[in-house]
Design a protein around this motif. Structure first.
Motif, PDB file in Angstrom:
ATOM      1  N   VAL A 134      46.263  22.154  57.546  1.00 32.29           N
ATOM      2  CA  VAL A 134      47.678  22.287  57.884  1.00 32.29           C
ATOM      3  C   VAL A 134      47.923  21.585  59.212  1.00 32.29           C
ATOM      4  O   VAL A 134      46.995  21.297  59.963  1.00 32.29           O
ATOM      5  N   GLY A 135      49.205  21.301  59.472  1.00 34.77           N
ATOM      6  CA  GLY A 135      49.564  20.667  60.743  1.00 34.77           C
ATOM      7  C   GLY A 135      50.041  19.246  60.549  1.00 34.77           C
ATOM      8  O   GLY A 135      49.955  18.691  59.447  1.00 34.77           O
ATOM      9  N   PRO A 136      50.563  18.675  61.638  1.00 31.85           N
ATOM     10  CA  PRO A 136      51.109  17.318  61.527  1.00 31.85           C
ATOM     11  C   PRO A 136      50.028  16.250  61.390  1.00 31.85           C
ATOM     12  O   PRO A 136      48.963  16.348  62.003  1.00 31.85           O
ATOM     13  N   VAL A 137      50.305  15.245  60.585  1.00 32.26           N
ATOM     14  CA  VAL A 137      49.383  14.113  60.418  1.00 32.26           C
ATOM     15  C   VAL A 137      49.075  13.478  61.768  1.00 32.26           C
ATOM     16  O   VAL A 137      47.929  13.152  62.084  1.00 32.26           O
ATOM     17  N   VAL A 138      50.116  13.351  62.583  1.00 37.08           N
ATOM     18  CA  VAL A 138      49.957  12.655  63.861  1.00 37.08           C
ATOM     19  C   VAL A 138      49.137  13.473  64.865  1.00 37.08           C
ATOM     20  O   VAL A 138      48.768  12.976  65.928  1.00 37.08           O
ATOM     21  N   GLY A 139      48.785  14.709  64.477  1.00 37.66           N
ATOM     22  CA  GLY A 139      47.957  15.537  65.353  1.00 37.66           C
ATOM     23  C   GLY A 139      46.472  15.250  65.225  1.00 37.66           C
ATOM     24  O   GLY A 139      45.671  15.748  66.021  1.00 37.66           O
TER      25      GLY A 139
END
Ligand code: G3P
Ligand code: CA
Length: 254
Positions: free
Chosen positions: A66-71
């Motif tokens: 989970v979480g943003p791709v850009v992270g």
């Protein structure tokens, strides 16, 4: 009409359509095995600025994370499982870097439509980072990829930083001033939602010297009707069905 148009009539959507996890190397192999001549996929930037192939801003829907791709960096994305949520048989498929996707497209002989996936307010930065990577990945290729985006800012920037690559404007509804937008952005094609297609639009787009493609068409009879009216390409999650009914549409551009 532009001689730079490169897509075949039937283009597998998100790499391989519905028979493979979206935006994966497995999808490309499925597309090629089905006899597709072209694939569409979505590109974003990782935390370390690498072009990666994934549709959503977040990992949640298509991966085991989970979480943003850009992270995450490209190396971290490479250990996210982008296959298992589709089917356990695809467990271990990772979120690929554009370079991997490009290399496999080139070795499988698949023409690519690279969608720069971003909001318009981040379009310029995205294209500045990613479009040169697209150009580099297909350097020396006989058939260049077609860049498309819903973001006009991304397309305007791509025109500056990867000027040699052909571009298409993606829209859901077709704006009244589509001619001006395509001309201003130096695009060769309009890609619209299939619900926005009309016979008169196909005629007008061709009359103005542009190509027209539509997403997403999964019904073969529906596809045959649009091909008969001259639509240049259809993006499909069921390319195997469209190919079975339109076998002449599998190869390269007319
Ligand atoms: O490029 C056509 C189509 O892929 C656009 O919609 O949301 O599937 O990326 P989406
Ligand atoms: Ca897309």
């Amino acid at each position: 009409m532009s001689s730079r148009w490169c897509l075949p009539r039937i283009v597998a959507h998100r790499c391989g359509g519905a028979l493979a996890p979206e935006n994966t190397l497995a999808g490309l192999r499925v597309a090629a095995a089905l006899g597709c001549g072209g694939v569409e996929f979505d590109v974003q930037a990782s935390a370390d600025g690498r072009a990666v192939v994934i549709h959503d801003e977040r990992l949640d829907r298509t991966t085991d994370r989970v979480g943003p791709v850009v992270g995450l960096t490209a190396a971290e994305l490479a250990i996210c499982d982008a296959g298992i949520r589709h089917h356990p048989a695809f467990a271990g498929e990772h979120v690929p870097r554009l370079a991997e996707v490009a290399a496999l497209c080139r070795s499988l002989g698949l023409v690519a439509n690279v969608e720069l996936k971003c909001n318009d307010d981040e379009g310029e930065a995205m294209a500045r980072l990613v479009a040169p990577q697209v150009a580099e990945c297909w350097r020396g290729a006989k058939v260049p990829p077609l860049i498309s985006s819903f973001s006009e800012a991304a397309l305007a920037c791509a025109a500056l930083v990867a000027a040699d690559l052909p571009r298409a404007l993606l829209v859901e509804a077709v704006p009244a001033d589509w001619r001006g937008r395509l001309s201003r952005l130096g695009c060769i094609a309009l890609h619209c939602h299939v619900d926005a297609l009309e016979e008169a639009l196909v005629r007008d787009v061709h009359g103005a010297g542009f190509r027209i493609a539509a997403y997403t068409v999964n019904d073969p009879a529906h596809a045959a009707r649009w091909f008969a009216l001259g639509v240049d390409a259809l993006f499909s999650d069921r390319p195997e069905l469209l190919l079975a009914h339109n076998p002449a549409a599998s190869g390269g551009p007319p």
